[in-house]
Design an enzyme around this catalytic site. Sequence first.
Site, PDB file in Angstrom:
ATOM      1  N   GLY A  18       0.811  -1.210   0.000  1.00 34.19           N
ATOM      2  CA  GLY A  18       0.000   0.000   0.000  1.00 34.19           C
ATOM      3  C   GLY A  18       0.846   1.263   0.000  1.00 34.19           C
ATOM      4  N   GLY A  64       2.168   3.643   4.602  1.00 31.66           N
ATOM      5  CA  GLY A  64       3.077   3.038   3.638  1.00 31.66           C
ATOM      6  C   GLY A  64       3.680   4.053   2.690  1.00 31.66           C
ATOM      7  N   ASN A 124      -1.641  -1.659  14.746  1.00 33.53           N
ATOM      8  CA  ASN A 124      -1.791  -1.558  16.189  1.00 33.53           C
ATOM      9  C   ASN A 124      -2.393  -2.841  16.746  1.00 33.53           C
ATOM     10  OD1 ASN A 124      -0.872   1.167  16.450  1.00 33.53           O
ATOM     11  ND2 ASN A 124      -2.833   1.857  15.634  1.00 33.53           N
ATOM     12  N   LYS A 184       1.829   0.813  23.453  1.00 35.02           N
ATOM     13  CA  LYS A 184       1.096   1.613  22.474  1.00 35.02           C
ATOM     14  C   LYS A 184      -0.358   1.160  22.394  1.00 35.02           C
ATOM     15  CE  LYS A 184       0.838   3.244  17.729  1.00 35.02           C
ATOM     16  NZ  LYS A 184       1.221   3.063  16.322  1.00 35.02           N
TER      17      LYS A 184
END
Length: 327
Positions: free
Chosen positions: A7, A12, A103, A186
């Site tokens: 992508g 990206g 994530n 995160k």
Amino acid sequence: MRFLVVGAGALGGYFGGRLLEAGRDVTFLLRPRRATQIEKTGLVIRSGMGNLLLPNPPHVLANEINAPYDVVIVGCKAYDLAETMESFAPAVGPDTVILPLLNGMRHIDALASRFGDERVLGGLCMISATLDDEGAVLHLADLQVLAFGERDGTPSTRVDAIAAQFAGAKFDARATPDILQEMWEKWIFIATVASLTSSMRAPIGDIVSAGGQDVALALFEECSAIAAHNGFAPRAGAIERGRTMVTAAGSSITASMYKDIVRGAAIEADHIVGDLLGRAATGSRVGARTGPDSDVSAPSALRTAYVHLKTYEAQRGRLAVSATAAK
């Protein structure tokens, strides 16, 4: 070293573009619509760290991949992962390394199951970026971090080789032996902010001004407790930063999930919030150390937020069906 960047969206496009700018061997795997757009406009990055125009970046469609790549960088939305894995499968050879930047943790399970545990590194990025209406990548802040490493924390020649390729590119690349710990920290923050701002339909500052600090902290503590249950208790610095950021007066921070809801788009409810809830009851999945025998106390604030997100998905699904039927 040959990189395939899956992508050329905000994530990206930015990191792949910076690698190309640094002279690395990078090819983008694109869908036909994005390929047509980039063939017309080039890959455009607008950033306070330096603008970039790549008139004709190397790119392929899925059916044009004819040989393995050394590194496949994956940064798709979680709900597109199954389709994305099929699209880049021909690029994965015996020595290919997969570097995912999604994530959460469920994507690690999926990638390891599909391609083999040994091929999948841990990785994360911290960047605020989006695409404008013409497809240009807009880098919205100075933050541009990409961290990666072996999931078991051991040094490796392949991580060293990737680090050498990233060196000199215009982003902050960091190999770390603590990548799973950093991914969990995160995840705690992302799940808290997504649950909070999506449920309240407001930025953190507005929630704080309405007296919602206790709600924010309850969500953060529940997410932290689940991480601890899985063997990844957040470190003191992560706790301090997280608590400060989710209770900051005047903060304009919202989650990307909130932005997706506002525009009526698909969301990563199951990947970011639902999977975290599931791990309150078990530490047995990939990306978890052995946790305590007892389950985490019922995470009520997080579950309420998850029900809210799933309700949005149900309503969005009905609207889509109605729109299709009306045509």
